[in-house]
Design a protein around this motif. Sequence first.
Motif, PDB file in Angstrom:
ATOM      1  N   GLN A  19       0.862  -1.167   0.000  1.00 53.36           N
ATOM      2  CA  GLN A  19       0.000   0.000   0.000  1.00 53.36           C
ATOM      3  C   GLN A  19       0.904   1.223   0.000  1.00 53.36           C
ATOM      4  OE1 GLN A  19      -1.937  -1.059   3.736  1.00 53.36           O
ATOM      5  NE2 GLN A  19      -1.184   0.842   4.617  1.00 53.36           N
ATOM      6  N   VAL A  20       0.352   2.333  -0.410  1.00 53.60           N
ATOM      7  CA  VAL A  20       1.105   3.579  -0.453  1.00 53.60           C
ATOM      8  C   VAL A  20       1.443   3.988   0.974  1.00 53.60           C
ATOM      9  CG1 VAL A  20       0.981   6.018  -1.111  1.00 53.60           C
ATOM     10  CG2 VAL A  20       0.005   4.263  -2.609  1.00 53.60           C
ATOM     11  N   GLY A  21       2.651   4.492   1.170  1.00 55.27           N
ATOM     12  CA  GLY A  21       3.073   4.951   2.490  1.00 55.27           C
ATOM     13  C   GLY A  21       2.171   6.044   3.027  1.00 55.27           C
ATOM     14  N   SER A  22       1.966   6.043   4.342  1.00 54.29           N
ATOM     15  CA  SER A  22       1.064   6.999   4.966  1.00 54.29           C
ATOM     16  C   SER A  22       1.555   7.329   6.372  1.00 54.29           C
ATOM     17  CB  SER A  22      -0.340   6.392   5.042  1.00 54.29           C
ATOM     18  OG  SER A  22      -1.177   7.196   5.821  1.00 54.29           O
ATOM     19  N   TRP A  23       1.386   8.571   6.739  1.00 57.05           N
ATOM     20  CA  TRP A  23       1.705   9.008   8.100  1.00 57.05           C
ATOM     21  C   TRP A  23       0.541   8.734   9.050  1.00 57.05           C
ATOM     22  CZ3 TRP A  23       6.599  10.112   8.840  1.00 57.05           C
ATOM     23  CH2 TRP A  23       7.358  10.619   7.783  1.00 57.05           C
ATOM     24  N   ASP A  24      -0.585   8.298   8.513  1.00 55.97           N
ATOM     25  CA  ASP A  24      -1.820   8.220   9.291  1.00 55.97           C
ATOM     26  C   ASP A  24      -2.027   6.915  10.047  1.00 55.97           C
ATOM     27  OD1 ASP A  24      -2.491  10.768   8.356  1.00 55.97           O
ATOM     28  OD2 ASP A  24      -3.450   9.938   6.563  1.00 55.97           O
ATOM     29  N   LEU A  25      -1.132   5.959   9.932  1.00 53.89           N
ATOM     30  CA  LEU A  25      -1.318   4.685  10.626  1.00 53.89           C
ATOM     31  C   LEU A  25      -0.732   4.745  12.033  1.00 53.89           C
ATOM     32  CD1 LEU A  25      -0.329   2.180   7.790  1.00 53.89           C
ATOM     33  CD2 LEU A  25      -2.629   2.874   8.477  1.00 53.89           C
ATOM     34  N   SER A  26      -1.392   4.069  12.946  1.00 49.46           N
ATOM     35  CA  SER A  26      -0.865   3.965  14.311  1.00 49.46           C
ATOM     36  C   SER A  26       0.263   2.936  14.336  1.00 49.46           C
ATOM     37  CB  SER A  26      -1.984   3.517  15.263  1.00 49.46           C
ATOM     38  OG  SER A  26      -2.345   2.166  14.979  1.00 49.46           O
ATOM     39  N   MET A  27       1.006   2.942  15.411  1.00 54.02           N
ATOM     40  CA  MET A  27       2.070   1.939  15.575  1.00 54.02           C
ATOM     41  C   MET A  27       1.472   0.533  15.524  1.00 54.02           C
ATOM     42  SD  MET A  27       5.026   3.352  15.838  1.00 54.02           S
ATOM     43  CE  MET A  27       6.091   4.503  16.642  1.00 54.02           C
ATOM     44  N   GLU A  28       0.311   0.352  16.151  1.00 55.97           N
ATOM     45  CA  GLU A  28      -0.333  -0.957  16.163  1.00 55.97           C
ATOM     46  C   GLU A  28      -0.718  -1.393  14.755  1.00 55.97           C
ATOM     47  OE1 GLU A  28      -1.198   1.583  18.253  1.00 55.97           O
ATOM     48  OE2 GLU A  28      -0.292   0.754  20.072  1.00 55.97           O
ATOM     49  N   GLU A  29      -1.274  -0.473  13.976  1.00 52.57           N
ATOM     50  CA  GLU A  29      -1.643  -0.805  12.598  1.00 52.57           C
ATOM     51  C   GLU A  29      -0.409  -1.164  11.770  1.00 52.57           C
ATOM     52  OE1 GLU A  29      -5.594   1.904  11.772  1.00 52.57           O
ATOM     53  OE2 GLU A  29      -3.666   2.946  12.019  1.00 52.57           O
ATOM     54  N   ARG A  30       0.661  -0.435  11.977  1.00 52.16           N
ATOM     55  CA  ARG A  30       1.911  -0.721  11.254  1.00 52.16           C
ATOM     56  C   ARG A  30       2.423  -2.122  11.610  1.00 52.16           C
ATOM     57  NH1 ARG A  30       3.305   3.526   8.636  1.00 52.16           N
ATOM     58  NH2 ARG A  30       2.724   5.579   9.365  1.00 52.16           N
ATOM     59  N   PHE A  31       2.472  -2.404  12.898  1.00 46.61           N
ATOM     60  CA  PHE A  31       2.988  -3.707  13.307  1.00 46.61           C
ATOM     61  C   PHE A  31       2.089  -4.843  12.842  1.00 46.61           C
ATOM     62  CE2 PHE A  31       6.802  -4.376  15.903  1.00 46.61           C
ATOM     63  CZ  PHE A  31       7.378  -3.138  15.676  1.00 46.61           C
ATOM     64  N   GLN A  32       0.790  -4.610  12.807  1.00 46.43           N
ATOM     65  CA  GLN A  32      -0.101  -5.663  12.320  1.00 46.43           C
ATOM     66  C   GLN A  32       0.164  -5.952  10.849  1.00 46.43           C
ATOM     67  OE1 GLN A  32      -2.290  -7.641  14.268  1.00 46.43           O
ATOM     68  NE2 GLN A  32      -1.901  -8.792  12.390  1.00 46.43           N
ATOM     69  N   LEU A  33       0.420  -4.932  10.046  1.00 47.76           N
ATOM     70  CA  LEU A  33       0.736  -5.144   8.630  1.00 47.76           C
ATOM     71  C   LEU A  33       2.044  -5.933   8.473  1.00 47.76           C
ATOM     72  CD1 LEU A  33      -0.335  -1.681   7.207  1.00 47.76           C
ATOM     73  CD2 LEU A  33      -1.457  -3.891   6.790  1.00 47.76           C
ATOM     74  N   ILE A  34       3.005  -5.643   9.328  1.00 51.85           N
ATOM     75  CA  ILE A  34       4.279  -6.373   9.290  1.00 51.85           C
ATOM     76  C   ILE A  34       4.061  -7.820   9.731  1.00 51.85           C
ATOM     77  CG2 ILE A  34       6.597  -6.535  10.292  1.00 51.85           C
ATOM     78  CD1 ILE A  34       6.524  -3.392  10.408  1.00 51.85           C
ATOM     79  N   VAL A  35       3.281  -8.016  10.787  1.00 50.80           N
ATOM     80  CA  VAL A  35       2.965  -9.381  11.228  1.00 50.80           C
ATOM     81  C   VAL A  35       2.267 -10.146  10.108  1.00 50.80           C
ATOM     82  CG1 VAL A  35       1.536 -10.752  12.812  1.00 50.80           C
ATOM     83  CG2 VAL A  35       2.919  -8.874  13.708  1.00 50.80           C
ATOM     84  N   ASN A  36       1.362  -9.499   9.402  1.00 51.72           N
ATOM     85  CA  ASN A  36       0.678 -10.152   8.283  1.00 51.72           C
ATOM     86  C   ASN A  36       1.670 -10.598   7.211  1.00 51.72           C
ATOM     87  OD1 ASN A  36      -1.704  -9.624   9.642  1.00 51.72           O
ATOM     88  ND2 ASN A  36      -2.316  -7.944   8.295  1.00 51.72           N
ATOM     89  N   ALA A  37       2.657  -9.762   6.916  1.00 48.20           N
ATOM     90  CA  ALA A  37       3.687 -10.137   5.937  1.00 48.20           C
ATOM     91  C   ALA A  37       4.482 -11.334   6.449  1.00 48.20           C
ATOM     92  CB  ALA A  37       4.612  -8.952   5.650  1.00 48.20           C
ATOM     93  N   TYR A  38       4.791 -11.336   7.731  1.00 48.55           N
ATOM     94  CA  TYR A  38       5.522 -12.460   8.321  1.00 48.55           C
ATOM     95  C   TYR A  38       4.695 -13.742   8.306  1.00 48.55           C
ATOM     96  CZ  TYR A  38      10.082 -10.871   9.774  1.00 48.55           C
ATOM     97  OH  TYR A  38      11.406 -10.490   9.763  1.00 48.55           O
ATOM     98  N   LYS A  39       3.398 -13.618   8.477  1.00 44.85           N
ATOM     99  CA  LYS A  39       2.543 -14.812   8.405  1.00 44.85           C
ATOM    100  C   LYS A  39       2.560 -15.399   6.995  1.00 44.85           C
ATOM    101  CE  LYS A  39      -0.451 -13.738  12.305  1.00 44.85           C
ATOM    102  NZ  LYS A  39      -1.798 -13.336  12.732  1.00 44.85           N
TER     103      LYS A  39
END
Length: 155
Positions: free
Chosen positions: A84-104
Motif C-alpha cells: 500500500q502507499v506509504g502513509s503518516w496516518d497509521l498507528s504503531m499498532e496498525e503498522r505492526f499488524q501489517l508487518i505481522v501479516n507479511a511475516y505470516k
Amino acid sequence: MAYPKTKKIMNEIVADLTQAHMVVHQHHWYMLGRGFLKLHPYLDDVMDELAEQQDGVAERLIEINGSPISTYEEVLEETNVPDQVGSWDLSMEERFQLIVNAYKQLRDDYERGIKISEDEGDNSTNDLLIAYHTAVEKRIWMMSAELGKRPGEGE
C-alpha cells in the motif's frame, strides 16, 4: 539436481521476502508516535533478518541450478505480500499488524517450501527453510506480543 517444485517455491519465497522487506522499510520510514525510539531501531534488525533470508534463499536456489528472480517486475508478479502507499496516518499498532501479516505469509511460504523440498528429497534446502521458518515464527510471536496478542490470535 532437478527439484522443479522446490525451485518454483524458492522463487515465490524470494519475491515475498523482497516485498516483506519493502513493507517493513516503509513502516520504518513513516513511523511516528509513542514507541518510536524503541521500534524504529527494532525494524532495522527485522530488515537485516529479511535481507539475510532473501540472500540465503536466492543463493540456495543457485546452488540447485535455479535462477532467482531479481527485478521488481518479477517480484510484483510473484509476491503474495500486499503493499500500500506509504502513509503518516497509521498507528504503531496498525503498522505492526501489517508487518505481522507479511511475516505470516512468509511462515506459510516456508511451510509449503519445507513440504515440497522434503517431497523432492532436497535435504539441504529443507534444512535451510526449517531454520528460516523457526526465525519467522519467533518474529511473529515477538511482534504479536508487542500488539498484546498471542501469535495465533486472530488467524
